[in-house]
Design a protein around this motif. Sequence first.
Motif, PDB file in Angstrom:
ATOM      1  N   CYS A  40      51.737  59.884 -35.622  1.00 17.42           N
ATOM      2  CA  CYS A  40      51.881  58.449 -36.129  1.00 17.42           C
ATOM      3  C   CYS A  40      51.526  57.602 -35.233  1.00 17.42           C
ATOM      4  CB  CYS A  40      53.380  58.450 -36.491  1.00 17.42           C
ATOM      5  SG  CYS A  40      53.849  59.316 -38.100  1.00 17.42           S
ATOM      6  N   GLU A  41      51.735  57.679 -33.951  1.00 11.82           N
ATOM      7  CA  GLU A  41      51.565  56.745 -32.562  1.00 11.82           C
ATOM      8  C   GLU A  41      50.143  56.504 -32.770  1.00 11.82           C
ATOM      9  OE1 GLU A  41      53.641  58.396 -29.357  1.00 11.82           O
ATOM     10  OE2 GLU A  41      55.277  57.600 -29.656  1.00 11.82           O
ATOM     11  N   TYR A  69      48.296  56.089 -35.094  1.00 12.69           N
ATOM     12  CA  TYR A  69      47.950  55.182 -36.049  1.00 12.69           C
ATOM     13  C   TYR A  69      48.515  54.088 -36.511  1.00 12.69           C
ATOM     14  CZ  TYR A  69      45.180  59.323 -38.004  1.00 12.69           C
ATOM     15  OH  TYR A  69      44.214  60.223 -38.208  1.00 12.69           O
ATOM     16  N   GLY A  70      49.786  53.862 -35.677  1.00 14.42           N
ATOM     17  CA  GLY A  70      50.413  52.705 -36.011  1.00 14.42           C
ATOM     18  C   GLY A  70      51.355  52.332 -34.913  1.00 14.42           C
ATOM     19  N   GLN A  71      52.527  51.421 -35.274  1.00 15.27           N
ATOM     20  CA  GLN A  71      53.422  51.011 -34.540  1.00 15.27           C
ATOM     21  C   GLN A  71      54.850  51.411 -34.974  1.00 15.27           C
ATOM     22  OE1 GLN A  71      53.043  48.809 -31.925  1.00 15.27           O
ATOM     23  NE2 GLN A  71      55.425  48.897 -31.568  1.00 15.27           N
ATOM     24  N   PHE A 105      57.239  54.158 -38.925  1.00 19.84           N
ATOM     25  CA  PHE A 105      55.886  53.829 -38.477  1.00 19.84           C
ATOM     26  C   PHE A 105      55.452  52.862 -39.437  1.00 19.84           C
ATOM     27  CE2 PHE A 105      56.595  56.999 -35.381  1.00 19.84           C
ATOM     28  CZ  PHE A 105      55.827  56.599 -34.308  1.00 19.84           C
ATOM     29  N   GLU A 106      54.853  51.517 -38.960  1.00 17.98           N
ATOM     30  CA  GLU A 106      53.859  50.737 -39.739  1.00 17.98           C
ATOM     31  C   GLU A 106      52.555  51.051 -39.324  1.00 17.98           C
ATOM     32  OE1 GLU A 106      55.101  46.722 -39.150  1.00 17.98           O
ATOM     33  OE2 GLU A 106      56.891  47.171 -40.389  1.00 17.98           O
ATOM     34  N   CYS A 107      51.788  51.512 -40.130  1.00 14.32           N
ATOM     35  CA  CYS A 107      50.332  51.689 -39.862  1.00 14.32           C
ATOM     36  C   CYS A 107      49.474  50.988 -40.666  1.00 14.32           C
ATOM     37  CB  CYS A 107      50.054  53.269 -40.281  1.00 14.32           C
ATOM     38  SG  CYS A 107      51.445  54.316 -39.549  1.00 14.32           S
ATOM     39  N   LEU A 147      45.863  50.869 -41.981  1.00 20.39           N
ATOM     40  CA  LEU A 147      44.847  51.955 -42.428  1.00 20.39           C
ATOM     41  C   LEU A 147      43.848  51.706 -43.387  1.00 20.39           C
ATOM     42  CD1 LEU A 147      47.617  54.942 -42.808  1.00 20.39           C
ATOM     43  CD2 LEU A 147      46.263  54.373 -40.767  1.00 20.39           C
ATOM     44  N   LEU A 192      45.447  61.065 -41.956  1.00 18.16           N
ATOM     45  CA  LEU A 192      47.083  61.063 -41.646  1.00 18.16           C
ATOM     46  C   LEU A 192      47.818  61.917 -42.485  1.00 18.16           C
ATOM     47  CD1 LEU A 192      49.150  60.075 -39.515  1.00 18.16           C
ATOM     48  CD2 LEU A 192      49.406  58.077 -41.013  1.00 18.16           C
TER      49      LEU A 192
END
Length: 96
Positions: free
Chosen positions: A27-28, A30-32, A39-41, A43, A51
């Motif tokens: 997840c890291e 692809y996002g924060q 996580f906010e991604c 995409l 993902l």
Amino acid sequence: MLVLVTYDVSTQDNAGKRRLHQVAKRCEQYGQRVQNSVFECLLQPDELVLLKHQLLKIMDPEQDSIRFYNLGAKYQSKIDHYGAKHTYDPEEVLML
């Protein structure tokens, strides 16, 4: 589009702890991280498919759960933030 990824991975054994670490690391990429297992991604549709595929390969469906919330392209009006953690704009340049 902004996608919220949340997960709950069982850590009852070493295999679960390893899965938790693998899910978080993926997840890291692809996002924060905005909370421990959230996580906010930002995409593209093909990145979301990739993902999902990667995370579903890692998880144990008998013990773990993963959720994907698609907030879409106009996500700014769908997020209200309160409290200590500072908010960020996922479309801004991220300096590491």
